[in-house]
Motif scaffolding. Structure first.
Motif, PDB file in Angstrom:
ATOM      1  N   TRP A  52     -48.132  78.276  99.800  1.00 48.51           N
ATOM      2  CA  TRP A  52     -46.684  78.078  99.791  1.00 48.51           C
ATOM      3  C   TRP A  52     -45.944  79.234 100.458  1.00 48.51           C
ATOM      4  CZ3 TRP A  52     -44.020  73.848  97.674  1.00 48.51           C
ATOM      5  CH2 TRP A  52     -44.834  72.886  97.054  1.00 48.51           C
ATOM      6  N   GLY A  53     -46.654  80.325 100.735  1.00 50.04           N
ATOM      7  CA  GLY A  53     -45.999  81.487 101.321  1.00 50.04           C
ATOM      8  C   GLY A  53     -45.449  81.218 102.706  1.00 50.04           C
ATOM      9  N   GLN A  54     -46.217  80.473 103.538  1.00 53.58           N
ATOM     10  CA  GLN A  54     -45.748  80.178 104.888  1.00 53.58           C
ATOM     11  C   GLN A  54     -44.488  79.333 104.861  1.00 53.58           C
ATOM     12  OE1 GLN A  54     -47.249  81.578 107.675  1.00 53.58           O
ATOM     13  NE2 GLN A  54     -45.307  80.906 108.546  1.00 53.58           N
ATOM     14  N   LEU A  55     -44.416  78.394 103.913  1.00 49.35           N
ATOM     15  CA  LEU A  55     -43.211  77.578 103.779  1.00 49.35           C
ATOM     16  C   LEU A  55     -42.006  78.459 103.475  1.00 49.35           C
ATOM     17  CD1 LEU A  55     -41.867  74.804 103.694  1.00 49.35           C
ATOM     18  CD2 LEU A  55     -42.500  74.665 101.267  1.00 49.35           C
ATOM     19  N   GLY A  56     -42.220  79.493 102.667  1.00 48.37           N
ATOM     20  CA  GLY A  56     -41.121  80.417 102.376  1.00 48.37           C
ATOM     21  C   GLY A  56     -40.623  81.123 103.614  1.00 48.37           C
ATOM     22  N   ALA A  57     -41.559  81.543 104.476  1.00 46.80           N
ATOM     23  CA  ALA A  57     -41.168  82.212 105.715  1.00 46.80           C
ATOM     24  C   ALA A  57     -40.389  81.270 106.624  1.00 46.80           C
ATOM     25  CB  ALA A  57     -42.401  82.744 106.434  1.00 46.80           C
ATOM     26  N   GLN A  58     -40.830  80.012 106.672  1.00 43.93           N
ATOM     27  CA  GLN A  58     -40.149  79.036 107.525  1.00 43.93           C
ATOM     28  C   GLN A  58     -38.749  78.733 107.000  1.00 43.93           C
ATOM     29  OE1 GLN A  58     -42.890  79.719 109.603  1.00 43.93           O
ATOM     30  NE2 GLN A  58     -42.018  77.883 110.517  1.00 43.93           N
ATOM     31  N   VAL A  59     -38.614  78.589 105.695  1.00 40.88           N
ATOM     32  CA  VAL A  59     -37.302  78.321 105.109  1.00 40.88           C
ATOM     33  C   VAL A  59     -36.355  79.488 105.362  1.00 40.88           C
ATOM     34  CG1 VAL A  59     -36.056  78.012 102.921  1.00 40.88           C
ATOM     35  CG2 VAL A  59     -38.159  76.716 103.368  1.00 40.88           C
ATOM     36  N   LEU A  60     -36.883  80.712 105.282  1.00 39.18           N
ATOM     37  CA  LEU A  60     -36.053  81.875 105.589  1.00 39.18           C
ATOM     38  C   LEU A  60     -35.533  81.794 107.019  1.00 39.18           C
ATOM     39  CD1 LEU A  60     -34.873  84.631 104.869  1.00 39.18           C
ATOM     40  CD2 LEU A  60     -37.030  85.666 105.606  1.00 39.18           C
ATOM     41  N   GLY A  61     -36.396  81.404 107.952  1.00 39.25           N
ATOM     42  CA  GLY A  61     -35.958  81.248 109.338  1.00 39.25           C
ATOM     43  C   GLY A  61     -34.866  80.208 109.473  1.00 39.25           C
ATOM     44  N   VAL A  62     -35.013  79.096 108.753  1.00 35.43           N
ATOM     45  CA  VAL A  62     -33.994  78.044 108.772  1.00 35.43           C
ATOM     46  C   VAL A  62     -32.665  78.558 108.247  1.00 35.43           C
ATOM     47  CG1 VAL A  62     -33.328  75.862 107.676  1.00 35.43           C
ATOM     48  CG2 VAL A  62     -35.610  76.107 108.669  1.00 35.43           C
ATOM     49  N   VAL A  63     -32.719  79.309 107.159  1.00 32.83           N
ATOM     50  CA  VAL A  63     -31.484  79.871 106.586  1.00 32.83           C
ATOM     51  C   VAL A  63     -30.789  80.782 107.589  1.00 32.83           C
ATOM     52  CG1 VAL A  63     -30.573  81.412 104.802  1.00 32.83           C
ATOM     53  CG2 VAL A  63     -32.254  79.667 104.192  1.00 32.83           C
ATOM     54  N   VAL A  64     -31.568  81.595 108.293  1.00 34.64           N
ATOM     55  CA  VAL A  64     -30.987  82.497 109.288  1.00 34.64           C
ATOM     56  C   VAL A  64     -30.331  81.700 110.413  1.00 34.64           C
ATOM     57  CG1 VAL A  64     -31.532  84.235 111.043  1.00 34.64           C
ATOM     58  CG2 VAL A  64     -32.553  84.391 108.765  1.00 34.64           C
ATOM     59  N   ILE A  65     -30.981  80.643 110.864  1.00 33.35           N
ATOM     60  CA  ILE A  65     -30.422  79.825 111.949  1.00 33.35           C
ATOM     61  C   ILE A  65     -29.086  79.226 111.539  1.00 33.35           C
ATOM     62  CG2 ILE A  65     -30.708  77.686 113.284  1.00 33.35           C
ATOM     63  CD1 ILE A  65     -33.743  78.301 113.298  1.00 33.35           C
ATOM     64  N   TRP A  66     -29.030  78.647 110.318  1.00 34.45           N
ATOM     65  CA  TRP A  66     -27.842  77.892 109.917  1.00 34.45           C
ATOM     66  C   TRP A  66     -26.775  78.739 109.232  1.00 34.45           C
ATOM     67  CZ3 TRP A  66     -26.774  73.612 112.227  1.00 34.45           C
ATOM     68  CH2 TRP A  66     -27.811  72.867 112.772  1.00 34.45           C
ATOM     69  N   THR A  67     -27.025  80.038 109.132  1.00 32.78           N
ATOM     70  CA  THR A  67     -25.973  80.948 108.665  1.00 32.78           C
ATOM     71  C   THR A  67     -25.585  81.906 109.791  1.00 32.78           C
ATOM     72  OG1 THR A  67     -27.663  82.418 107.695  1.00 32.78           O
ATOM     73  CG2 THR A  67     -26.598  80.801 106.231  1.00 32.78           C
ATOM     74  N   VAL A  68     -26.507  82.753 110.189  1.00 35.91           N
ATOM     75  CA  VAL A  68     -26.198  83.779 111.187  1.00 35.91           C
ATOM     76  C   VAL A  68     -25.934  83.169 112.564  1.00 35.91           C
ATOM     77  CG1 VAL A  68     -27.013  85.864 112.337  1.00 35.91           C
ATOM     78  CG2 VAL A  68     -27.563  85.466 109.925  1.00 35.91           C
ATOM     79  N   LEU A  69     -26.882  82.360 113.056  1.00 36.70           N
ATOM     80  CA  LEU A  69     -26.719  81.819 114.416  1.00 36.70           C
ATOM     81  C   LEU A  69     -25.578  80.818 114.477  1.00 36.70           C
ATOM     82  CD1 LEU A  69     -28.478  82.681 116.861  1.00 36.70           C
ATOM     83  CD2 LEU A  69     -29.500  83.229 114.665  1.00 36.70           C
ATOM     84  N   PHE A  70     -25.468  79.957 113.468  1.00 35.38           N
ATOM     85  CA  PHE A  70     -24.332  79.048 113.432  1.00 35.38           C
ATOM     86  C   PHE A  70     -23.031  79.836 113.368  1.00 35.38           C
ATOM     87  CE2 PHE A  70     -21.096  76.882 110.870  1.00 35.38           C
ATOM     88  CZ  PHE A  70     -20.873  75.756 111.650  1.00 35.38           C
ATOM     89  N   GLY A  71     -23.016  80.909 112.567  1.00 33.05           N
ATOM     90  CA  GLY A  71     -21.809  81.740 112.469  1.00 33.05           C
ATOM     91  C   GLY A  71     -21.443  82.384 113.790  1.00 33.05           C
ATOM     92  N   VAL A  72     -22.447  82.865 114.524  1.00 26.88           N
ATOM     93  CA  VAL A  72     -22.189  83.474 115.832  1.00 26.88           C
ATOM     94  C   VAL A  72     -21.594  82.444 116.792  1.00 26.88           C
ATOM     95  CG1 VAL A  72     -23.285  84.491 117.870  1.00 26.88           C
ATOM     96  CG2 VAL A  72     -23.926  85.279 115.595  1.00 26.88           C
ATOM     97  N   ALA A  73     -22.190  81.246 116.822  1.00 24.73           N
ATOM     98  CA  ALA A  73     -21.703  80.199 117.715  1.00 24.73           C
ATOM     99  C   ALA A  73     -20.293  79.753 117.337  1.00 24.73           C
ATOM    100  CB  ALA A  73     -22.653  79.002 117.692  1.00 24.73           C
ATOM    101  N   PHE A  74     -20.056  79.582 116.040  1.00 27.81           N
ATOM    102  CA  PHE A  74     -18.728  79.144 115.598  1.00 27.81           C
ATOM    103  C   PHE A  74     -17.676  80.206 115.936  1.00 27.81           C
ATOM    104  CE2 PHE A  74     -15.280  78.633 112.533  1.00 27.81           C
ATOM    105  CZ  PHE A  74     -15.020  77.279 112.645  1.00 27.81           C
TER     106      PHE A  74
END
Length: 484
Positions: A417-439
């Protein structure tokens, strides 16, 4: 004698090739000839892959233009054409060094990075430097081949918002986006992942498996582009006539469905360069697994989407079939090297349903106008692809060029389950930080344009009504057939 002469000839050719690959390294001619021949073959593989990915721009142009109205066709196809040069120039000047200044791989002979960390150190590097305009540091053919491949991926990110913001995006505002994406927006997440930055590192203390893993870009490319597409659609607003006063969406049919479906086939063709060449080695036969998984997911995505939209609407909507194939391709892009064929089929099936339900949700619940479904295809299915790595990876492969460790990547199906945690963290970064930068970019650009008296990033109502071709571009795509 003939065999000995052949060996001597190969050795001589390999020696010459060594000097060509490493022109600035002393005693380069002493490198092992077999190793060098392998690196040359791999470099050829990467360049061929880059050509295929660049050709995908033609597919995007046809898909988006076909899904839009005839009166905007010249404008829409021009955004897909110009984005290549705009993003390319910015990436050439500053984006590539920021993202990949610290990258190296012996697979293609890029044994040493051209630069070093710019922001951060150790496992917590956020940006790199070196190789500005490909004119500083040790510039070799291996580095140039790597740049060509990476610039093709960047342009995919840059072109995704041209779909969600089509038919009402002012040309001058679009131009600024192309430069911003190539120079700043894409390099941020690329540096944190493929460039060897903080998200890609193994965090034993956090039990996050191998760190964020994305073989060919479901997240680094597609979800990042989808986040920008969502931000742009929010800021620019819906097309005139898309929604009734009560918020009920109206269908605005595209003018050329055959064009859009031809573009989808071109994208399928180019996707084999997108995914299979990401082994970075023709000598790594896993590229056959990658290519086959890619085709499987695309096929299942298309047919499941056909069946699902028929269930939902009673008709096998061609546009939804095309988006189902694209959704399957986007979703398999991250896990394509790490999963079995059965998993690729499952991923494609899920993406085929997911893309349709997402289109309905974006339009009916969020009240957003996305003419081509870019948010759903790239943003939603790209996010699913990132998560799929942490679910379906079977541990059989892990020697990817993009930071994956030599041991196999394992997901939930293997009890990890550890790899899933790493992937979810990446998703969170995309939809918070990167989305925030674009917006922030689109919102700030719109505010500055209005403050300067230029009316914002959106075309005027009159121009949008008559069609952006003549007011924005000075020509019409179909001057003899389009009536205003």
């Amino acid at each position: 004698m003939r065999k000995r002469a052949l060996r001597l000839t190969l050795a001589a050719v390999a020696g010459l090739g060594t000097v060509a690959l490493f022109p600035n390294i002393a005693n380069a001619q002493d490198a092992d000839p077999v190793t060098v021949l392998g690196q040359q073959l791999n470099l050829l593989w990467v360049v061929i892959g880059a050509i295929l990915v660049i050709f995908m721009q033609a597919g995007f142009a046809l898909v988006e233009t076909g899904f839009c109205r005839a009166k905007h066709a010249a404008h829409v196809v021009s955004t897909n054409f110009a984005i290549f040069g705009l993003g390319f120039i910015a990436f050439f000047l500053v984006g590539f060094p920021l993202a990949f200044g610290g990258f190296s791989t012996s697979l293609i002979g890029l044994d040493a990075p051209v630069g070093e960390p710019l922001l951060g150190s150790g496992n917590w590097v956020f940006l790199f430097q070196g190789g500005w305009a490909l004119s500083t540091g040790t510039i070799t053919p291996a580095l140039l081949g790597f740049f060509l491949y990476m610039v093709a991926f960047m342009d995919t990110v840059a072109t995704i918002p041209t779909g969600s913001m089509a038919e009402r995006w002012k040309w001058g505002s679009f131009v600024v986006w192309g430069l911003f994406c190539g120079g700043i927006y894409y390099p941020l997440f690329a540096a944190w992942t493929w460039g060897g930055g903080w998200l890609a590192k193994t965090w034993d203390s956090m039990s996050l498996g191998a760190g964020y893993v994305d073989f060919a870009g479901s997240g680094v490319v597609h979800a990042v582009g989808g986040a920008a597409a969502l931000a742009g659609a929010i800021v620019i607003g819906a097309r005139i006539g898309k929604f009734d006063k009560d918020g009920t969406p109206r269908a605005i049919p595209g003018h050329h469905i055959p064009m859009a479906m031809l573009g989808t086939f071109i994208l399928l063709f180019g996707w084999f360069g997108f995914n299979a060449a990401s082994t970075f080695a023709a000598t790594d036969v896993q590229f056959a697994t990658v290519a086959t998984n890619t085709a499987i997911a695309g096929a299942f995505g298309a047919i499941v989407a056909m069946l699902w939209i028929t269930k939902r609407s009673g008709k096998p909507d061609p546009g939804m079939m095309a988006n189902g194939m694209l959704g399957g391709l986007v979703a398999i892009t991250a896990p394509c090297a790490f999963v079995a064929p059965w998993a690729a089929a499952v991923i494609g099936c899920i993406a085929g349903v997911l893309v349709i339900e997402s289109v309905f949700f974006v339009e009916r619940k969020l009240k957003l106008d996305d003419p081509v479904g870019a948010i759903s295809v790239h943003g939603v299915c790209g996010t699913f692809g990132v998560i799929a790595v942490g679910i379906f990876s079977n541990g059989s492969y892990g020697a990817g060029w993009n930071g994956a460790p030599t041991e196999g990547i394992e997901g939930v199906i293997k009890g990890d389950w550890g790899q899933l945690g790493a992937q979810v963290l990446g998703v969170v970064v995309i939809w918070t930080v990167l989305f925030g930068v674009a917006f922030a970019f689109f919102k700030g650009q719109d505010a500055i344009s209005k403050a300067m008296g230029k009316g914002g990033i959106r075309s005027t109502p009159d121009d949008e009504t008559v069609g952006l071709d003549y007011p924005e571009m000075g020509v019409e795509a179909y001057p003899e057939f389009v009536k205003h």
